[in-house]
Write a protein that holds these residues in place. Structure first.
Motif, PDB file in Angstrom:
ATOM      1  N   UNK A  22      42.793  41.250  37.603  1.00  0.00           N
ATOM      2  CA  UNK A  22      43.800  41.964  38.385  1.00  0.00           C
ATOM      3  C   UNK A  22      44.278  41.089  39.536  1.00  0.00           C
ATOM      4  N   UNK A  23      45.466  41.389  40.032  1.00  0.00           N
ATOM      5  CA  UNK A  23      45.996  40.671  41.186  1.00  0.00           C
ATOM      6  C   UNK A  23      46.749  41.632  42.083  1.00  0.00           C
ATOM      7  N   UNK A  24      46.925  41.247  43.330  1.00  0.00           N
ATOM      8  CA  UNK A  24      47.746  42.031  44.244  1.00  0.00           C
ATOM      9  C   UNK A  24      49.215  41.789  43.910  1.00  0.00           C
ATOM     10  N   UNK A  58      38.148  40.188  39.247  1.00  0.00           N
ATOM     11  CA  UNK A  58      37.696  40.698  37.951  1.00  0.00           C
ATOM     12  C   UNK A  58      36.876  41.952  38.182  1.00  0.00           C
ATOM     13  N   UNK A  59      37.244  43.032  37.515  1.00  0.00           N
ATOM     14  CA  UNK A  59      36.494  44.276  37.599  1.00  0.00           C
ATOM     15  C   UNK A  59      36.820  45.101  36.369  1.00  0.00           C
ATOM     16  N   UNK A  75      28.823  37.181  32.803  1.00  0.00           N
ATOM     17  CA  UNK A  75      29.959  37.028  31.894  1.00  0.00           C
ATOM     18  C   UNK A  75      31.114  36.294  32.571  1.00  0.00           C
ATOM     19  N   UNK A  76      31.406  36.682  33.813  1.00  0.00           N
ATOM     20  CA  UNK A  76      32.515  36.072  34.542  1.00  0.00           C
ATOM     21  C   UNK A  76      32.211  34.607  34.851  1.00  0.00           C
ATOM     22  N   UNK A  87      33.829  47.326  44.587  1.00  0.00           N
ATOM     23  CA  UNK A  87      34.723  47.156  45.740  1.00  0.00           C
ATOM     24  C   UNK A  87      35.888  46.208  45.465  1.00  0.00           C
ATOM     25  N   UNK A  88      35.821  45.461  44.374  1.00  0.00           N
ATOM     26  CA  UNK A  88      36.799  44.395  44.150  1.00  0.00           C
ATOM     27  C   UNK A  88      38.228  44.914  44.081  1.00  0.00           C
TER      28      UNK A  88
END
Length: 276
Positions: free
Chosen positions: A195-197, A75-76, A24-25, A61-62
């Motif tokens: 998501x991002x840091x 992406x998770x 999908x990603x 783990x992402x």
């Protein structure tokens, strides 16, 4: 991943290395114009036209890598972020991978109230979320639920006599039903997210990716409908095709109007009927 293989100025983008989420990603990134070539058996790839390096990691783990700042974006699933207690910024929902994390008990047990499982044996791949779910029930009933972690084949635990119930993801329910289980409670609704840091130095790249991915999602969900109409029905037809924000309306020399509007693909047939 060797430090010598990654440009220190590149944004690092973590994606699942295998499975349905990987597929999908991969399709989403291709549609968003993110091009790269991944050599066989390598878990990194350099993007062709962007200062970005793709890093292929286990989906579970992402969020840890993003939260610790080892990679900038990833992406998770919401379930993984919550299970790992990762401190990340939720950039956007991606519209795929939707499912539920559910408490499931054998059909033969005839359990309908999840509180009846308090103090019993639960097997799961999500021990943190499971404990958080059962803790208030345990406190209310004065018992301690036994929560055991397994990494896979969770649905088999009850049949093998290892558990009284399980907590696992349910998408279509096919696997659950085949194992003789049924849902007695929902722990969490989840889907895939970007998501991002929070402290990433690549905010501009994050914004660019969000813009591109949002465009890809729009192109998959919507279709452009264009038509001409007379001035006296313009307000009525504009309500039928309001678009994502508003329709594009252009005045014509004959006094009529040309209207263009994005319409959800699932509703386009009904919209065409209404316009007719």
């Amino acid at each position: 991943m060797s430090a010598n293989t990654v440009n220190p100025d590149h944004c690092l983008f973590a994606v699942p290395k295998k499975g349905r989420l990987f597929e999908k990603v991969t399709a989403m990134l291709k549609g968003a114009g993110v091009e790269y070539h991944r050599e066989p058996r390598l878990d990194i790839a350099i993007c062709k036209d962007l200062p970005m390096t793709m890093v292929f990691l286990p989906a579970s783990d992402i969020s840890k890598y993003v939260g610790k700042g080892n990679v900038d974006i990833g992406v998770t699933g919401i379930d993984i972020v919550e299970e790992n207690c990762s401190e990340v910024e939720r950039v956007m929902d991606l519209g795929f991978g939707a499912c539920r994390l559910c408490v499931q008990a054998p059909v033969t047990s005839k359990i309908t109230d999840v509180k009846d499982l308090a103090g019993k044996r639960i097997v799961t791949s999500f021990p943190t979320l499971t404990k958080k779910f059962f803790d208030p029930i345990d406190a209310e009933k004065g018992v301690t639920t036994s929560i055991r972690f397994v990494s896979g084949s969770v649905e088999a635990a009850c049949g093998l006599g290892l558990a009284d119930a399980v907590v696992d993801l349910v998408e279509t329910g096919t696997t659950m039903k085949a194992a003789g289980l049924e849902v007695v409670g929902t722990v969490l609704q989840t889907e895939s997210i970007l998501i991002t840091n929070p402290d990433s130095k690549h905010k501009k790249m994050v914004d660019l990716l969000k813009h591109r991915i949002d465009g890809y999602i729009t192109s998959k969900k919507f279709v452009m409908v264009s038509y001409n109409c007379s001035a006296d029905i313009l307000e009525t037809v504009s309500q039928i095709t309001p678009g994502k924000r508003s329709p594009t309306i252009t005045a014509l020399t004959d006094g009529g109007h040309a209207v263009s509007s994005l319409v959800n693909k699932k509703k386009v047939v009904q919209v065409m009927d209404d316009l007719h």
